[in-house]
Design a protein around this motif. Structure first.
Motif, short mmCIF file in Angstrom:
data_model
loop_
_atom_site.label_atom_id
_atom_site.label_comp_id
_atom_site.label_asym_id
_atom_site.label_seq_id
_atom_site.Cartn_x
_atom_site.Cartn_y
_atom_site.Cartn_z
N ARG A 24 -5.92 -8.27 -0.24
CA ARG A 24 -6.17 -8.64 1.42
C ARG A 24 -7.16 -9.83 1.24
O ARG A 24 -6.91 -10.82 2.00
CB ARG A 24 -7.01 -7.57 1.90
N VAL B 156 1.55 5.13 0.72
CA VAL B 156 0.55 5.80 1.64
C VAL B 156 1.04 7.10 2.23
O VAL B 156 0.28 8.04 2.29
CB VAL B 156 0.08 4.60 2.77
N THR C 98 -6.17 -3.12 13.93
CA THR C 98 -5.07 -2.20 13.30
C THR C 98 -4.59 -1.22 14.21
O THR C 98 -3.62 -0.61 13.99
CB THR C 98 -5.95 -1.55 12.04
N GLY D 120 -1.84 -5.18 8.21
CA GLY D 120 -1.06 -4.20 7.58
C GLY D 120 -1.88 -3.38 6.51
O GLY D 120 -1.68 -2.30 6.39
N LEU D 121 -2.46 -4.51 5.74
CA LEU D 121 -3.05 -4.03 4.51
C LEU D 121 -4.31 -3.27 5.04
O LEU D 121 -4.55 -2.31 4.58
CB LEU D 121 -3.37 -5.24 3.79
N ARG E 218 -4.64 -1.49 7.73
CA ARG E 218 -4.35 -0.03 8.01
C ARG E 218 -3.89 0.71 6.96
O ARG E 218 -4.22 1.76 7.14
CB ARG E 218 -2.90 -0.39 9.02
N ALA E 219 -3.22 0.29 5.81
CA ALA E 219 -3.06 1.01 4.76
C ALA E 219 -4.25 1.36 4.11
O ALA E 219 -4.50 2.63 3.92
CB ALA E 219 -2.12 0.28 3.64
N LEU F 116 4.37 -0.06 -0.19
CA LEU F 116 3.05 -0.03 0.40
C LEU F 116 3.24 1.55 1.35
O LEU F 116 2.61 2.33 1.13
CB LEU F 116 2.82 -0.85 1.01
N ARG F 117 4.13 1.15 2.30
CA ARG F 117 4.42 2.46 3.00
C ARG F 117 4.70 3.83 2.40
O ARG F 117 4.15 4.51 2.75
CB ARG F 117 5.43 2.08 4.25
N LYS G 276 -6.20 1.10 -4.45
CA LYS G 276 -7.01 0.50 -2.83
C LYS G 276 -7.68 -0.65 -3.59
O LYS G 276 -7.68 -1.73 -2.93
CB LYS G 276 -8.24 1.48 -2.62
N SER H 16 1.54 -1.73 12.00
CA SER H 16 2.28 -0.83 11.26
C SER H 16 1.87 -1.20 9.58
O SER H 16 1.86 -2.29 9.52
CB SER H 16 3.67 -0.80 11.35
N ILE H 17 2.29 -0.29 8.93
CA ILE H 17 1.89 -0.47 7.29
C ILE H 17 3.28 -1.19 6.88
O ILE H 17 4.21 -0.37 7.15
CB ILE H 17 1.68 0.75 6.63
#
Length: 144
Positions: free
Chosen positions: A69, A41, A19, A95-96, A98-99, A37-38, A62, A23-24
């Protein structure tokens, strides 16, 4: 996709620092519905603390993200997909991750809990390093 390509993509997902620098995603599809998502978060992280009502919303998000995921990882592991589609899945999974890391860091942990988590992560990194250096396969301790 060839088996060695699939293995290569799966290794990218499971890599310790996967990660880092990722980036998200702006938006992902979760159970057929678009999810911003971004912005979600950053909205949650920008709040000074997670209120009781928000905490439940974050926990539900989550849970949905973890499920998404897992579904994408299963598609990568078992699906009849091209290498290009596999790379897209890898980027989405990272990305998931990371989020999820950002959302997991919201909770108010005690110093002792945080130290315990860090110690476990250090142990995992150390074991991973030793496994690589000694040529062990997986967790079985078998030499390559």
């Amino acid at each position: 996709m060839k088996p060695y390509e699939r293995k290569q993509l799966l290794e990218r997902v499971e890599r310790e620092g996967a990660t880092v620098g990722a980036s998200i995603p702006e938006e992902i599809e979760v159970q057929g519905e678009p999810f911003e998502l971004r912005s979600f978060v950053f909205e949650v992280k920008d709040a000074d603390g997670v209120a009781a009502g928000e905490r439940e919303r974050v926990q539900e998000a989550k849970k949905l993200l973890r499920r998404e995921r897992l579904e994408r990882l299963e598609r990568l592991e078992e699906g009849d997909i091209s290498f290009a589609d596999g790379e897209e899945l890898v980027n989405a999974i990272v990305g998931l991750d990371r989020a999820l890391n950002a959302l997991d860091s919201l909770g108010s942990k005690s110093v002792a809990q945080e130290m315990e988590v860090q110690e476990r992560m250090d142990t995992k990194r150390w074991y991973s390093f030793l496994s690589e250096a000694l040529g062990w396969d997986d967790d079985r301790g078998i030499r390559r």
